[in-house]
Enzyme design. Structure first.
Site, PDB file in Angstrom:
ATOM      1  N   HIS A   1      -4.285  -9.261   4.113  1.00 34.66           N
ATOM      2  CA  HIS A   1      -5.768  -9.029   4.241  1.00 34.66           C
ATOM      3  C   HIS A   1      -6.095 -10.149   5.155  1.00 34.66           C
ATOM      4  CE1 HIS A   1      -6.632  -8.262  -0.429  1.00 34.66           C
ATOM      5  NE2 HIS A   1      -6.463  -7.066   0.361  1.00 34.66           N
TER       6      HIS A   1
ATOM      7  N   ARG B   1       0.876  -1.116  -0.105  1.00 34.37           N
ATOM      8  CA  ARG B   1      -0.138  -0.028   0.044  1.00 34.37           C
ATOM      9  C   ARG B   1       0.819   1.157  -0.063  1.00 34.37           C
ATOM     10  NH1 ARG B   1      -2.224  -3.438   4.242  1.00 34.37           N
ATOM     11  NH2 ARG B   1      -4.172  -4.208   3.476  1.00 34.37           N
TER      12      ARG B   1
ATOM     13  N   HIS C   1      -2.287   2.364  -5.653  1.00 37.73           N
ATOM     14  CA  HIS C   1      -3.291   1.014  -5.469  1.00 37.73           C
ATOM     15  C   HIS C   1      -3.418  -0.006  -6.726  1.00 37.73           C
ATOM     16  CE1 HIS C   1      -4.691  -0.464  -1.664  1.00 37.73           C
ATOM     17  NE2 HIS C   1      -5.889  -0.953  -2.326  1.00 37.73           N
TER      18      HIS C   1
ATOM     19  N   LYS D   1      -2.501  -1.946   7.881  1.00 38.57           N
ATOM     20  CA  LYS D   1      -3.994  -1.456   8.438  1.00 38.57           C
ATOM     21  C   LYS D   1      -4.118  -2.124   9.678  1.00 38.57           C
ATOM     22  CE  LYS D   1      -6.549  -0.285   4.354  1.00 38.57           C
ATOM     23  NZ  LYS D   1      -7.807  -0.523   3.518  1.00 38.57           N
TER      24      LYS D   1
ATOM     25  N   ARG E   1      -0.530  -2.429  -6.616  1.00 44.59           N
ATOM     26  CA  ARG E   1      -0.769  -3.454  -5.727  1.00 44.59           C
ATOM     27  C   ARG E   1      -2.044  -4.256  -6.390  1.00 44.59           C
ATOM     28  NH1 ARG E   1      -1.242  -4.586  -0.053  1.00 44.59           N
ATOM     29  NH2 ARG E   1      -3.436  -5.157   0.709  1.00 44.59           N
TER      30      ARG E   1
ATOM     31  N   TYR F   1      -9.878 -10.845  -6.409  1.00 44.26           N
ATOM     32  CA  TYR F   1      -9.118 -10.887  -7.385  1.00 44.26           C
ATOM     33  C   TYR F   1      -9.309 -12.295  -8.174  1.00 44.26           C
ATOM     34  CZ  TYR F   1      -6.743  -7.291  -5.283  1.00 44.26           C
ATOM     35  OH  TYR F   1      -6.324  -6.101  -4.821  1.00 44.26           O
TER      36      TYR F   1
END
Length: 318
Positions: free
Chosen positions: A286, A152, A260, A183, A263, A295
């Site tokens: 994630h 990110r 992004h 995150k 990414r 994806y």
């Protein structure tokens, strides 16, 4: 209705939102169109607007959806109707809001925008003849890390040169790893590819030589930062966005690229090659695999395009 006609009620409501709520003219026009549609549906069903029931609204939602209106568009119409019936309830014109329990169809989540493999490689291999070597080395290293490791943009600018005293993340050249703070303050380790290592070594050789203010003369954070601006301060996400957009245009890509997107490209291309969704989940950091599953839809699109281009029965299928 206490002797008040439907057109009168609607006119009173529109006056209310115009005067009391001071809605913009554009919003007021949209509200008017929504209520005209409501009147049309009610007339076709043979009921007064103030006699509409939830089953009527659900039927009209289905009609709009089957007619091609998007879930988002239907949600906006329902919002307009809901506001009218809320007002009608406050005025004592109806006993219950017929729209309160009705929901619009779920809008499909848009697929993340990812570059094709050729475009991604074209961007990564690009060498600017416009920028000086200092900027070119820095921007090249940023692109290689964003695409090569799926970082990110916040993780990228948070990287430090060394692990010591790093509250964010750091780069381990010898171990070919990036330790990132993602995150939710979750840390993870991602591999750094050979191309990125070459670009990083080139950048680190020039990093302390190109700023108008020496790195050691600026804030302590900048001294540790892997990616800095001309004045030696830690690069911001906004600066990365601007540099990447410019670089993609110089490289001749059809559309401007943002961090992004690289990414997304990283995740899509790794999944296409490996088919290992769990590995992609770990690499991206994630928490839930459902987030990574988007994806697989990108991967299927890639397979579908390959089928359409190569299979002799593809045209028949269409």
């Amino acid at each position: 209705m206490s002797g008040s006609s439907t057109p009168d009620c609607i006119a009173r409501y529109l006056a209310h939102v115009r005067v009391d709520k001071r809605l913009a003219e554009r919003t007021l026009s949209l509200y008017t169109l929504d209520l005209e549609k409501l009147q049309s549906f009610a007339a076709q069903a043979g009921v007064d607007v103030l006699q509409v029931q939830p089953h009527h609204v659900r039927r009209w939602v289905a009609q709009m959806h089957s007619g091609g209106r998007s879930g988002r568009g239907i949600a906006l119409i329902l919002s307009g109707w809901r506001g009218f019936y809320t007002w009608a309830g406050h005025e004592g014109l109806i006993a219950a809001n017929p729209v309160s329990t009705v929901k619009a169809p779920k809008a499909p989540k848009p697929l993340p925008k990812a570059l094709g493999v050729d475009d991604a490689v074209q961007l990564a291999d690009f060498e600017s003849e416009v920028d000086d070597p200092w900027l070119e080395a820095r921007d090249s290293a940023m692109v290689e890390l964003l695409y090569g490791s799926g970082l990110r943009v916040g993780e990228l600018v948070g990287l430090d040169v060394h692990a010591s005293n790093s509250a964010k993340g750091w780069i381990d050249i010898e171990g070919a790893q990036a330790h990132v703070l993602g995150k939710g303050s979750k840390r993870r380790i991602v591999p750094v590819g050979q191309a990125a290592l070459v670009a990083l070594r080139r950048w680190l050789q020039l990093r302390g030589t190109g700023g108008s203010v020496p790195v050691h003369a600026t804030e302590q954070d900048a001294h540790a930062a892997l990616f800095t601006g001309r004045r030696g301060t830690r690069l911001t996400p906004q600066s990365v966005w601007q540099r990447l957009r410019r670089r993609s245009q110089l490289a001749g890509l059809a559309a401007p690229v943002h961090p992004h997107m690289l990414r997304h490209s990283f995740a899509s291309h790794v999944l296409q090659s490996s088919g290992d969704l769990r590995a992609v989940q770990e690499l991206l950091g994630h928490a839930n695999i459902s987030t990574t599953q988007v994806y697989t839809r990108l991967d299927f699109q890639h397979l579908a395009r390959a089928y359409d281009a190569a299979h002799p029965r593809a045209k028949a299928r269409k």
